[in-house]
Design a protein around this motif. Structure first.
Motif, PDB file in Angstrom:
ATOM      1  N   ARG A   1       0.816  -1.222   0.000  1.00 25.37           N
ATOM      2  CA  ARG A   1       0.000   0.000   0.000  1.00 25.37           C
ATOM      3  C   ARG A   1       0.848   1.269   0.000  1.00 25.37           C
ATOM      4  O   ARG A   1       0.464   2.262  -0.630  1.00 25.37           O
ATOM      5  N   GLU A   2       1.978   1.261   0.669  1.00 20.46           N
ATOM      6  CA  GLU A   2       2.841   2.445   0.669  1.00 20.46           C
ATOM      7  C   GLU A   2       3.437   2.690  -0.714  1.00 20.46           C
ATOM      8  O   GLU A   2       3.512   3.834  -1.173  1.00 20.46           O
ATOM      9  N   GLU A   3       3.852   1.629  -1.384  1.00 22.02           N
ATOM     10  CA  GLU A   3       4.402   1.771  -2.741  1.00 22.02           C
ATOM     11  C   GLU A   3       3.331   2.225  -3.727  1.00 22.02           C
ATOM     12  O   GLU A   3       3.587   3.039  -4.614  1.00 22.02           O
ATOM     13  N   VAL A   4       2.120   1.675  -3.590  1.00 21.76           N
ATOM     14  CA  VAL A   4       1.016   2.082  -4.463  1.00 21.76           C
ATOM     15  C   VAL A   4       0.705   3.561  -4.238  1.00 21.76           C
ATOM     16  O   VAL A   4       0.529   4.326  -5.201  1.00 21.76           O
ATOM     17  N   ALA A   5       0.663   4.003  -2.981  1.00 19.25           N
ATOM     18  CA  ALA A   5       0.402   5.413  -2.679  1.00 19.25           C
ATOM     19  C   ALA A   5       1.518   6.308  -3.223  1.00 19.25           C
ATOM     20  O   ALA A   5       1.247   7.396  -3.749  1.00 19.25           O
ATOM     21  N   ALA A   6       2.760   5.860  -3.120  1.00 26.53           N
ATOM     22  CA  ALA A   6       3.879   6.636  -3.652  1.00 26.53           C
ATOM     23  C   ALA A   6       3.792   6.746  -5.173  1.00 26.53           C
ATOM     24  O   ALA A   6       4.090   7.799  -5.752  1.00 26.53           O
ATOM     25  N   THR A   7       3.365   5.674  -5.835  1.00 25.37           N
ATOM     26  CA  THR A   7       3.188   5.714  -7.291  1.00 25.37           C
ATOM     27  C   THR A   7       2.068   6.685  -7.652  1.00 25.37           C
ATOM     28  O   THR A   7       2.189   7.452  -8.609  1.00 25.37           O
ATOM     29  N   ALA A   8       0.987   6.678  -6.890  1.00 18.86           N
ATOM     30  CA  ALA A   8      -0.103   7.625  -7.130  1.00 18.86           C
ATOM     31  C   ALA A   8       0.402   9.057  -6.996  1.00 18.86           C
ATOM     32  O   ALA A   8       0.047   9.922  -7.805  1.00 18.86           O
ATOM     33  N   ALA A   9       1.226   9.302  -5.997  1.00 19.90           N
ATOM     34  CA  ALA A   9       1.769  10.653  -5.798  1.00 19.90           C
ATOM     35  C   ALA A   9       2.653  11.066  -6.972  1.00 19.90           C
ATOM     36  O   ALA A   9       2.572  12.214  -7.442  1.00 19.90           O
ATOM     37  N   ARG A  10       3.496  10.157  -7.472  1.00 18.06           N
ATOM     38  CA  ARG A  10       4.334  10.471  -8.640  1.00 18.06           C
ATOM     39  C   ARG A  10       3.463  10.752  -9.865  1.00 18.06           C
ATOM     40  O   ARG A  10       3.743  11.658 -10.645  1.00 18.06           O
ATOM     41  N   ALA A  11       2.399   9.966 -10.030  1.00 21.20           N
ATOM     42  CA  ALA A  11       1.484  10.188 -11.155  1.00 21.20           C
ATOM     43  C   ALA A  11       0.827  11.563 -11.045  1.00 21.20           C
ATOM     44  O   ALA A  11       0.741  12.299 -12.033  1.00 21.20           O
ATOM     45  N   ALA A  12       0.378  11.914  -9.865  1.00 24.80           N
ATOM     46  CA  ALA A  12      -0.277  13.210  -9.659  1.00 24.80           C
ATOM     47  C   ALA A  12       0.700  14.360  -9.908  1.00 24.80           C
ATOM     48  O   ALA A  12       0.316  15.371 -10.507  1.00 24.80           O
TER      49      ALA A  12
END
Length: 176
Positions: free
Chosen positions: A110-121
């Motif tokens: 979940r932390e990696e998925v959230a970090a990927t979402a942040a990079r996408a944003a």
């Protein structure tokens, strides 16, 4: 890491992986409408069940020495990767063209998925973790992406081939 000069016949230098890595870390624009020479399409090749290649455009982030992208698990690339994670990714930036080969693993942390979402944003795609926290959702994605959720994959290169597109040029293969 093993480095092989593919352009020795032309007395061109070996390309340095550290310079390639540094350039990738700076990012490469893929946003719709960015156009021109600073818009870069990445192409992912996976293996179909019959052994033939499947090539599709994907949005990619380079972070922490790996390439990150999303796909629906139900998509052709998602089902191909579930069966056989070996794949190749091709991209071009101003300084070089690059093909990496390796394996793409599904990321559910979940932390990696959230970090990927942040990079996408940060890059202009307003992605966020879905209700499960193990995939992404957004109001829109690429026209061919299908509906959310979009799962996160991490491709770690086992080899790469680069061709320099600016002076002094060069062509190099790295095996990691």
């Amino acid at each position: 890491m093993e480095t092989k000069n593919l352009a020795g016949l032309y007395d061109l230098p070996v390309m340095e992986w550290d310079a390639v890595h540094e350039r990738l870390e700076r990012g490469f624009e893929q946003a719709p409408g960015s156009g021109g020479p600073d818009r870069h399409t990445c192409w992912l090749t996976t293996i179909n069940p019959d052994g033939t290649p499947h090539v599709t455009g994907v949005g990619v982030w380079y972070h922490d020495g790996a390439f990150w992208f999303t796909a629906s698990r139900a998509s052709r690339k998602g089902t191909n990767l579930a069966r056989d994670p070996r794949c190749a990714l091709a991209l071009a930036v101003h300084e070089f063209d690059l093909v990496v080969e390796g394996r793409a693993d599904l990321v559910t942390d979940r932390e990696e998925v959230a970090a990927t979402a942040a990079r996408a944003a940060e890059g202009g795609w307003p992605a966020r973790p879905d209700e499960s926290g193990e995939a992404l959702t957004a109001e829109y994605s690429a026209p061919s992406a299908g509906p959310p959720p979009w799962h996160v994959y991490r491709l770690v290169a086992t080899s790469a081939t680069g061709v320099g597109t600016v002076e002094p040029g060069g062509a190099t293969r790295w095996t990691f």
